[in-house]
Design a protein around this motif. Structure first.
Motif, short mmCIF file in Angstrom:
data_model
loop_
_atom_site.label_atom_id
_atom_site.label_comp_id
_atom_site.label_asym_id
_atom_site.label_seq_id
_atom_site.Cartn_x
_atom_site.Cartn_y
_atom_site.Cartn_z
N THR A 8 35.09 58.77 14.04
CA THR A 8 36.24 57.89 14.14
C THR A 8 37.08 58.08 12.88
O THR A 8 36.60 58.65 11.88
CB THR A 8 35.81 56.41 14.24
OG1 THR A 8 35.17 56.05 13.00
CG2 THR A 8 34.87 56.18 15.43
N VAL A 9 38.30 57.59 12.91
CA VAL A 9 39.16 57.67 11.72
C VAL A 9 38.50 56.94 10.55
O VAL A 9 38.52 57.40 9.41
CB VAL A 9 40.56 57.10 12.03
CG1 VAL A 9 41.40 56.99 10.76
CG2 VAL A 9 41.27 57.96 13.06
N GLU A 10 37.87 55.81 10.84
CA GLU A 10 37.19 55.03 9.79
C GLU A 10 36.03 55.81 9.20
O GLU A 10 35.80 55.77 7.99
CB GLU A 10 36.70 53.69 10.35
CG GLU A 10 37.82 52.74 10.77
CD GLU A 10 38.43 53.09 12.14
OE1 GLU A 10 39.55 52.60 12.40
OE2 GLU A 10 37.83 53.85 12.92
N GLN A 11 35.28 56.53 10.04
CA GLN A 11 34.16 57.34 9.54
C GLN A 11 34.65 58.51 8.70
O GLN A 11 34.00 58.87 7.71
CB GLN A 11 33.31 57.84 10.71
CG GLN A 11 32.50 56.76 11.37
CD GLN A 11 31.84 57.24 12.66
OE1 GLN A 11 32.41 58.04 13.41
NE2 GLN A 11 30.63 56.75 12.92
N VAL A 12 35.78 59.09 9.06
CA VAL A 12 36.35 60.18 8.25
C VAL A 12 36.67 59.64 6.85
O VAL A 12 36.31 60.25 5.84
CB VAL A 12 37.61 60.79 8.91
CG1 VAL A 12 38.32 61.73 7.94
CG2 VAL A 12 37.24 61.52 10.19
N ALA A 13 37.32 58.49 6.79
CA ALA A 13 37.66 57.90 5.49
C ALA A 13 36.40 57.57 4.69
O ALA A 13 36.34 57.85 3.48
CB ALA A 13 38.51 56.64 5.70
N ALA A 14 35.38 57.02 5.35
CA ALA A 14 34.13 56.70 4.66
C ALA A 14 33.44 57.98 4.19
O ALA A 14 32.84 58.01 3.11
CB ALA A 14 33.21 55.91 5.58
N GLY A 15 33.55 59.05 4.98
CA GLY A 15 32.96 60.32 4.60
C GLY A 15 33.60 60.91 3.36
O GLY A 15 32.91 61.39 2.46
N PHE A 16 34.93 60.88 3.31
CA PHE A 16 35.61 61.36 2.11
C PHE A 16 35.19 60.55 0.90
O PHE A 16 34.88 61.11 -0.15
CB PHE A 16 37.14 61.30 2.29
CG PHE A 16 37.73 62.55 2.87
CD1 PHE A 16 38.13 63.59 2.05
CD2 PHE A 16 37.90 62.68 4.24
CE1 PHE A 16 38.69 64.74 2.59
CE2 PHE A 16 38.45 63.82 4.79
CZ PHE A 16 38.84 64.86 3.96
N ALA A 17 35.14 59.24 1.04
CA ALA A 17 34.74 58.38 -0.08
C ALA A 17 33.32 58.69 -0.54
O ALA A 17 33.03 58.70 -1.74
CB ALA A 17 34.88 56.91 0.32
N ALA A 18 32.43 58.97 0.42
CA ALA A 18 31.03 59.24 0.07
C ALA A 18 30.83 60.59 -0.61
O ALA A 18 29.89 60.76 -1.38
CB ALA A 18 30.16 59.18 1.33
N LEU A 19 31.71 61.53 -0.35
CA LEU A 19 31.51 62.90 -0.84
C LEU A 19 32.35 63.26 -2.07
O LEU A 19 32.11 64.30 -2.69
CB LEU A 19 31.80 63.90 0.28
CG LEU A 19 30.84 63.80 1.47
CD1 LEU A 19 31.32 64.68 2.61
CD2 LEU A 19 29.42 64.14 1.07
N LEU A 20 33.31 62.41 -2.41
CA LEU A 20 34.14 62.69 -3.58
C LEU A 20 33.55 62.01 -4.81
O LEU A 20 32.98 60.93 -4.70
CB LEU A 20 35.57 62.21 -3.34
CG LEU A 20 36.31 62.98 -2.26
CD1 LEU A 20 37.68 62.35 -2.00
CD2 LEU A 20 36.46 64.45 -2.60
#
Length: 178
Positions: free
Chosen positions: A138-150
């Motif tokens: 989902t769009v929310e998961q994409v945003a959470a993924g970026f936050a988790a990996l940066l």
């Protein structure tokens, strides 16, 4: 999403594979489903060179022969990205240098006209070399993924093997191992 069956994939050395798996774990901890928990759950960190409905045995034999002659470069998984296709995929983008493009071109010379249902986005001129971390988010998961990996630390990956993976089962037919 197309029902792909065969993927020609480059696999990484143990250290690089472990580093990608750490990123899968970071995604899971952030509530983002990674490739580790997708479909058959047998995914290995990889970079795909080609995809299609079927890569026939004769083409596999020719790939085995040609891969043994190619110099397979180390890969730099250098960027964190997503595709604009609406499937919301998170990936580590590989630096595209002349050696990697030469390998990609060489395998497609062998495969030309022989793969049933080739995926156009993996053909020369359209290919974006990458290591998938998560798909169909989902769009929310994409945003959470970026936050988790940066912040992102690049990964240098030596090639440990090349194989054709049946994407339905996770079974790998290795064409080359190191």
């Amino acid at each position: 999403m197309r029902a792909v069956a065969d993927a020609l994939q480059v696999f990484f050395d143990d250290r690089a594979e472990a580093e990608v798996r750490v990123r899968w774990e970071r995604l899971t901890a952030a509530g983002v489903p990674s490739l580790a928990t997708r479909t058959h759950r047998r995914h290995r960190p990889h970079l795909s060179l080609a995809l299609g409905l079927a890569i026939p045995q004769k083409a596999r034999a020719d790939l085995r022969r040609d891969l043994a002659l190619l110099a397979l470069p180390d890969l730099w998984l250098y960027t964190l990205g997503t595709f604009p296709d609406g499937q919301h995929t998170l990936f580590l983008g590989a630096v595209t240098d002349t050696e990697l493009l030469a390998v990609h071109s060489a395998v497609h010379d062998v495969l030309a006209g022989r793969v049933r249902g080739p995926a156009g986005q993996y053909l020369p001129g359209a290919w974006v070399p990458h290591c998938t971390l998560a798909q169909d988010l989902t769009v929310e998961q994409v945003a959470a993924g970026f936050a988790a990996l940066l912040p992102l630390r690049p990964i240098r990956a030596a090639v440990s093997g090349v194989g054709i993976t049946d994407t339905r089962t996770g079974e790998i037919d290795f064409l080359l191992t190191r």
